[in-house]
Enzyme design. Structure first.
Site, mmCIF file in Angstrom:
data_model
loop_
_atom_site.group_PDB
_atom_site.id
_atom_site.type_symbol
_atom_site.label_atom_id
_atom_site.label_comp_id
_atom_site.label_asym_id
_atom_site.label_seq_id
_atom_site.Cartn_x
_atom_site.Cartn_y
_atom_site.Cartn_z
ATOM 1 N N ARG A 285 -23.603 24.561 -44.865
ATOM 2 C CA ARG A 285 -24.717 23.593 -44.974
ATOM 3 C C ARG A 285 -26.064 24.382 -45.767
ATOM 4 O O ARG A 285 -26.840 23.555 -46.530
ATOM 5 C CB ARG A 285 -25.695 23.652 -43.343
ATOM 6 C CG ARG A 285 -24.433 23.281 -42.528
ATOM 7 C CD ARG A 285 -25.339 23.432 -40.914
ATOM 8 N NE ARG A 285 -24.218 23.129 -40.043
ATOM 9 C CZ ARG A 285 -24.604 22.694 -38.657
ATOM 10 N NH1 ARG A 285 -25.532 21.898 -38.686
ATOM 11 N NH2 ARG A 285 -23.127 22.370 -37.732
ATOM 12 N N ASP A 414 -10.080 22.059 -38.467
ATOM 13 C CA ASP A 414 -9.989 20.999 -38.795
ATOM 14 C C ASP A 414 -10.139 20.769 -40.057
ATOM 15 O O ASP A 414 -9.495 21.020 -40.477
ATOM 16 C CB ASP A 414 -11.255 20.011 -38.541
ATOM 17 C CG ASP A 414 -12.486 20.762 -38.134
ATOM 18 O OD1 ASP A 414 -12.440 22.219 -38.264
ATOM 19 O OD2 ASP A 414 -13.421 20.264 -37.463
ATOM 20 N N THR A 638 -17.481 20.293 -46.587
ATOM 21 C CA THR A 638 -17.287 19.680 -45.452
ATOM 22 C C THR A 638 -18.758 19.412 -44.591
ATOM 23 O O THR A 638 -19.107 19.109 -43.896
ATOM 24 C CB THR A 638 -16.436 20.700 -44.182
ATOM 25 O OG1 THR A 638 -15.616 19.876 -42.985
ATOM 26 C CG2 THR A 638 -17.200 22.261 -44.077
HETATM 27 C C1 DMJ Z 1 -20.518 19.503 -40.102
HETATM 28 O O1 DMJ Z 1 -21.606 20.850 -39.639
HETATM 29 C C2 DMJ Z 1 -19.172 20.131 -40.870
HETATM 30 O O2 DMJ Z 1 -18.431 18.161 -41.104
HETATM 31 C C3 DMJ Z 1 -18.138 20.314 -40.199
HETATM 32 O O3 DMJ Z 1 -17.585 20.735 -40.617
HETATM 33 C C4 DMJ Z 1 -17.782 19.948 -38.739
HETATM 34 N N1 DMJ Z 1 -18.626 19.949 -37.916
HETATM 35 C C5 DMJ Z 1 -20.163 18.814 -38.030
HETATM 36 C C6 DMJ Z 1 -20.257 17.893 -38.392
HETATM 37 O O4 DMJ Z 1 -19.232 16.651 -37.188
#
Ligand code: DMJ
Length: 650
Positions: A285, A414, A638
């Site tokens: 983030r 994931d 991500t």
């Molecule tokens: C986000 O912080 C990122 O996409 C992470 O990889 C998975 N969880 C959240 C969103 O759902």
């Protein structure tokens, strides 16, 4: 006391065989009344009789008016109650947002005034019912028999209301079905697929501004907005939402908002703080957000801040195994695992690579890339995988997988798969080991986790736990269609795109089949023949956190196929977010129950990824400009922060 009256009293109250005495007493009372009547003068008797007759005649003559009056009174009570609801009863969802897309219901005479109210009919009735119920209880306790009349009156209203509400619910269901077919605004506004849809783009901007207003008014400079309580929550104490949202504002062209956020970064943001931060979350983030904003704007302030946070996170890698700890104190320069374990999460330690690799490229300082690449190498070498699928935990002391036997593409695993592919793309498709691990993992998914639901044959990704298949799928898994499509676009087997399309349909159905049109956090698929529906949801899994994965995948699928249905699906999802999660005073809230459109039950939290990811992917989905974050030049981390694909040096 006269002996005989004592006898009467005792026989009524205590003997239990007092019927005889009771009859005697009634006779006695009748005789006494008659005696009194006879004692009246003739004039007195005539007067009483005249009054009684007059009252009787008036009663008969005015009966319809009385009924009408009562009916009017009940309407009046409903409206007054609803209009004068004290603040806590008002739904936390924006009234005008709630009005959008409400199916028109037949107006009934007794509801005429209600239909002019703001807010969805179903939600109003629900709140009204709740309020009536609680009013009755309170009055019951507090006022006793004096207010019984009012209670009865409200009781009548409630019963009538339930009947009306049932009728409305049936109508609403019918309308919703119809809406799902051909009446949905998305379908009415469909434009040719090669035409840029400025109104949909504008709708995303409006949503962003609304979310931003809430953050600005109640949570400025703090991590997350709590829109219902008009306050904020702190996680790391680093202005998480503001940083996560920077590049979204840039992409959406919200210059004013961007400039004030940039001023905060320049003057207020400091990482010299005695706080524990999660390595993964702050990397994707904060580091990711600052790096991408630097690339989009060219403004060195963001690179400086990125280097600052990146270097402060490095102590996490000082472990015996080189597998990083989950937590770092960025002020003290110390790192540690969570209190209860020395394990880290596999997805967390393998989903920080894009960011640290880019930091090394920009700074020409190799230590960042070296640290994260070492993690990938060690994970690659580990035993304990199932056809390329990884367990969920890894030990920071010995570097081995722990809690083995559970394989999922959901939480804790994931983005391991996502980052295998994306690192390969970022590095110019040269790092074969990453590609091989990715391809093997997708084969592992096909072999072990892929199934079809019943009755409609939706393709889904389940989980394996100690050899047992479980038809459970997290919403988080919905990153996979997008990732598969991205791989196929980059030359991987065409059947990856076929699978992406099938899974995309499934992820969309996870929204479409819910009463609010929003997906729950986790679903269970039915597999046995004769099932009446494909998807079930456990009570504890009914929440929606405003997550991005499905709209993220819709963006990729639309970019690569130009099939307009993906946009329509995204549009419907945006409508549902606006209808059930938008808070009138600003911001959006995660909700507890996607199955209750009357009361989705706000959780009072707007996650930073709603601005960082969800709204950004929706905007990119609706944009027809392939150069707006070209997938030939950028790869998204991500958390939806675009980082450049490295230029070829060959
Ligand atoms: C986000 O912080 C990122 O996409 C992470 O990889 C998975 N969880 C959240 C969103 O759902």
């Amino acid at each position: 006391m006269h002996p005989s009256s004592r006898q009467d009293y005792v026989s009524i109250s205590f003997t239990g065989h007092g019927s005889g005495s009771y009859n005697n007493s009634k006779q006695w009372r009748r005789r006494s009344c008659w005696r009194k009547w006879k004692q009246l003068s003739r004039l007195q008797r005539s007067l009483i009789l005249f009054i009684l007759v007059l009252v009787f005649i008036c009663g008969i003559a005015s009966f319809p008016t009385v009924t009408e009056h009562l009916r009017g009174l009940t309407d009046g009570v409903k409206e007054t109650d609803s209009n004068s609801l004290p603040q806590p009863f008002i739904p936390p969802v924006l009234p005008e947002a709630l009005q959008q897309g409400q199916p028109p219901l037949p107006e009934q005479p007794s509801q005429r005034k209600l239909s002019n109210k703001r807010g969805p009919p179903l939600l109003q009735n629900h709140l009204q019912r709740k309020r009536n119920a609680s009013d009755v209880v309170i009055e019951d306790k507090a006022a006793g028999s004096k207010k019984e009349g009012k209670e009865v009156e409200k009781g009548v209203i409630s019963t009538a209301e339930v009947a009306i509400e049932n009728q409305r619910e049936v109508e609403a269901n019918k309308a919703r079905d119809k809406e799902n077919k051909d009446d949905h605004p998305a379908n009415q506004q469909v434009k040719p697929s090669n035409e840029s849809d400025t109104s949909w783009l504008e709708e995303v901007r409006v949503s962003f501004r609304h979310a931003w207003k809430g953050y600005k008014d109640f949570a400025w400079g703090y991590d997350e907005l709590r829109p219902i309580s008009k306050s904020y929550s702190e996680w790391f104490g680093l202005g998480l939402t503001l940083i996560d949202a920077l590049d979204t504002m840039w992409i959406l062209g919200l210059k004013e908002e961007f400039e004030e956020a940039k001023a905060w970064v320049a003057t207020e943001l400091t990482f010299n703080k005695n706080v524990d931060v999660n390595l993964f979350e702050s990397t994707i983030r904060i580091l990711g957000g600052l790096l991408s904003t630097y690339h989009l704007t060219g403004d060195a302030i963001f690179l400086d801040k990125a280097i600052d946070i990146g270097s402060r996170l490095m102590p996490a890698f000082n472990t015996p195994s080189k597998i990083p700890y989950s937590d770092v104190n960025i002020g003290k320069g110390t790192a540690h695992p969570p209190r209860w374990t020395s394990d880290s999460t596999v997805a967390e330690v393998t989903s920080i690579q894009l960011e640290f690799r880019e930091l090394s490229r920009l700074t020409q300082e190799p230590q960042y890339q070296a640290a994260v690449s070492e993690v990938m190498k060690r994970v690659h070498d580990l035993d304990g995988k199932l056809d390329g699928l990884v367990p969920m935990f890894i030990n920071t002391n010995n570097g081995q997988f722990t809690h083995q036997g559970i394989y999922t593409l959901g939480a804790r695993a994931d983005s391991y798969y996502e980052y295998l592919l994306k690192q390969w793309i970022q590095g110019g498709k040269k790092e074969n080991q990453l590609l091989e691990d990715y391809l093997q993992a997708i084969e592992g998914v096909k072999k072990n986790l892929l199934q079809k639901s019943s009755p409609n044959g939706l393709t889904f990704v389940g989980e394996v736990s100690h050899g047992q298949f479980s038809p459970k799928m997290d919403h988080l898994v919905c990153f996979l269609p997008g990732t598969l499509a991205l791989g196929a676009y980059n030359g991987l087997p065409a059947d990856h795109m076929d699978l992406a399309k099938q899974l995309m349909e499934t992820c969309y159905q996870m929204y479409a089949q819910m009463e609010t049109g929003l997906s729950p956090e986790i679903v269970q698929f039915n597999m046995h023949v004769g099932s009446i529906r494909d998807i079930d949801v456990k009570l504890a899994d009914r929440h929606n956190l405003l997550r991005p994965e499905t709209v993220e995948s819709l963006f990729y699928l639309y970019r690569f196929t130009k099939d307009h249905k993906y946009r329509e699906w995204g549009w419907k999802i945006l409508q549902s977010f606006n209808k059930y999660t938008k808070v009138s005073s600003g911001g959006y809230t995660s909700i507890n129950n996607v199955r209750d459109p009357e009361y989705p039950s706000p959780r009072d939290k707007m996650e930073s990824f709603f601005l960082g990811e969800t709204l950004k992917y929706l905007y990119l989905l609706f944009s027809d400009d392939p150069d707006l974050i070209s997938l030939d030049r950028y790869v998204f981390n991500t958390e939806a922060h675009p980082l450049p694909i490295w230029p070829s040096t060959a």
